[in-house]
Design an enzyme around this catalytic site. Structure first.
Site, short mmCIF file in Angstrom:
data_model
loop_
_atom_site.label_atom_id
_atom_site.label_comp_id
_atom_site.label_asym_id
_atom_site.label_seq_id
_atom_site.Cartn_x
_atom_site.Cartn_y
_atom_site.Cartn_z
N ASP A 63 -31.13 -38.70 -31.08
CA ASP A 63 -30.32 -39.51 -31.98
C ASP A 63 -29.81 -40.80 -31.33
O ASP A 63 -29.06 -41.56 -31.95
CB ASP A 63 -29.11 -38.70 -32.50
CG ASP A 63 -29.45 -37.85 -33.72
OD1 ASP A 63 -30.44 -38.16 -34.41
OD2 ASP A 63 -28.71 -36.88 -33.98
N ARG A 88 -24.91 -34.60 -29.02
CA ARG A 88 -24.90 -36.05 -28.87
C ARG A 88 -23.92 -36.54 -27.81
O ARG A 88 -23.81 -37.76 -27.57
CB ARG A 88 -24.59 -36.74 -30.22
CG ARG A 88 -25.60 -36.43 -31.32
CD ARG A 88 -25.48 -37.42 -32.48
NE ARG A 88 -25.83 -38.77 -32.08
CZ ARG A 88 -25.72 -39.84 -32.86
NH1 ARG A 88 -25.25 -39.69 -34.10
NH2 ARG A 88 -26.05 -41.04 -32.43
N ARG A 133 -16.63 -36.59 -39.01
CA ARG A 133 -16.91 -36.80 -37.59
C ARG A 133 -15.70 -37.34 -36.82
O ARG A 133 -15.25 -36.73 -35.86
CB ARG A 133 -18.09 -37.78 -37.43
CG ARG A 133 -19.38 -37.32 -38.08
CD ARG A 133 -19.99 -36.15 -37.34
NE ARG A 133 -21.24 -35.70 -37.96
CZ ARG A 133 -22.44 -36.18 -37.68
NH1 ARG A 133 -22.58 -37.16 -36.80
NH2 ARG A 133 -23.52 -35.70 -38.26
N HIS A 162 -20.77 -40.33 -42.37
CA HIS A 162 -20.23 -41.47 -41.61
C HIS A 162 -19.86 -42.56 -42.62
O HIS A 162 -20.58 -42.74 -43.61
CB HIS A 162 -21.28 -42.09 -40.67
CG HIS A 162 -21.44 -41.42 -39.35
ND1 HIS A 162 -22.68 -41.29 -38.75
CD2 HIS A 162 -20.54 -40.89 -38.48
CE1 HIS A 162 -22.53 -40.70 -37.58
NE2 HIS A 162 -21.25 -40.43 -37.39
N CYS A 256 -27.35 -47.74 -38.97
CA CYS A 256 -27.19 -46.73 -37.91
C CYS A 256 -27.90 -47.17 -36.62
O CYS A 256 -27.49 -46.79 -35.53
CB CYS A 256 -27.78 -45.40 -38.34
SG CYS A 256 -26.92 -44.64 -39.71
N1 ARG Z 1 -28.49 -37.61 -36.72
C1 ARG Z 1 -27.39 -38.48 -36.53
C2 ARG Z 1 -26.08 -37.75 -36.70
O1 ARG Z 1 -26.00 -36.92 -37.58
C3 ARG Z 1 -27.48 -39.66 -37.44
C4 ARG Z 1 -26.46 -40.70 -37.16
C5 ARG Z 1 -26.55 -41.84 -38.11
N2 ARG Z 1 -25.73 -42.91 -37.69
C6 ARG Z 1 -24.87 -43.58 -38.46
N3 ARG Z 1 -24.28 -44.63 -37.97
N4 ARG Z 1 -24.54 -43.14 -39.65
O2 ARG Z 1 -25.15 -37.96 -35.97
#
Ligand code: ARG
Length: 267
Positions: A63, A88, A133, A162, A256
């Site tokens: 990612d 991550r 998040r 997000h 992203c």
């Molecule tokens: N797979 C990543 C996650 O779930 C995707 C992040 C996408 N980034 C964003 N800025 N929305 O964290």
């Protein structure tokens, strides 16, 4: 105005874990296709006259291509990311080191935050997402660090986990967004702040159309966000559709993949 972006080639892109509803480990991914689509995105920015720096991708961090999550940079000050999911976690220090190695002042976050995924600069304010998040305590941390008003917005739909999947800054004083992604109170805040906002349809939002990048004049967006693109053109923006379908399997689009570096302004 010319922008400065940081991007990360998806050389090691795959979906090996699932941390948002878009990710499905059983669906095959194609890293070389992801790289080609990503190069088109990068070259689109360069053709518009923007500067794009690249951070070296790290094997095992699939990612990391989603550079927007790597940090938030305002007035040359770097607020590091601190990821919610252990998968991550290592990305935060990797991005912070990139900035530190280049002489930026970096601040190690005490609170969980996923960079520009949830902290979007609109003119002099920062719109800050929470709910999935980023910890609301990080909103206060960012406000203290940047000395700019930080406005908390609550996200309620897991598909739009997000802030940058539900809202796109367009200019210093306007945005596009998808109202159902927000709590009732946050919707009222957005209506008050941006009475002229572009309102995205469910179809636009589902295509991750709001994961768009505006330089104030041009908006780079997902090709399937057709209603949104038409609305933006009506408002006088030049729209550029760039296909990032492979990266959509990870739950991300153009924004992203794009971390904006806002240099210190000499006053
Ligand atoms: N797979 C990543 C996650 O779930 C995707 C992040 C996408 N980034 C964003 N800025 N929305 O964290």
């Amino acid at each position: 105005m010319a922008r400065h972006y940081l991007m990360c080639e998806p050389r090691f892109f795959t979906v090996s874990y699932e941390i948002n509803p878009w990710m499905d480990r059983t669906r095959p991914t194609d890293a070389s296709l992801a790289v080609r689509q990503w190069q088109r995105l990068r070259d689109t920015y360069r053709d518009l006259g923007h500067t794009v720096d690249e951070i070296e991708p790290i094997d095992g961090l699939p990612d990391m291509v989603f550079a927007a999550n790597g940090a938030t940079v305002v007035d040359g000050v770097v607020y590091s990311a601190r990821f919610r999911h252990p998968e991550r976690e290592a990305e935060g220090p990797a991005y912070q080191k990139w900035f530190a190695d280049r002489g930026y002042v970096t601040h190690t976050a005490a609170r969980t935050n996923e960079g520009e995924g949830d902290l979007l600069v609109v003119g002099d304010v920062v719109l800050a997402g929470t709910g999935f998040r980023t910890d609301p305590a990080a909103h206060a941390e960012a406000q203290e660090l940047f000395g700019r008003p930080v406005i908390s917005l609550e996200l309620v739909d897991p598909r739009f986990y997000h802030l940058d999947t539900a809202l796109a800054p367009l200019t210093a004083d306007n945005v596009a967004y998808y109202p159902p992604a927000f709590s009732p109170g946050s919707r009222r805040v957005l209506e008050q702040l941006y009475p002229e906002a572009v309102i995205a349809s469910e179809r636009d939002a589902e295509a991750l159309g709001l994961n768009a990048v505006s330089d104030g004049t041009h908006v780079v967006h997902a090709p399937d966000a057709v209603d949104l693109a038409a609305q933006l053109r009506e408002r006088g923006f030049e729209t550029l559709a760039v296909n990032t379908s492979e990266l959509l399997k990870g739950g991300g689009g153009a924004k992203c993949c794009t971390l904006e570096i806002r240099e210190a302004v000499r006053r």
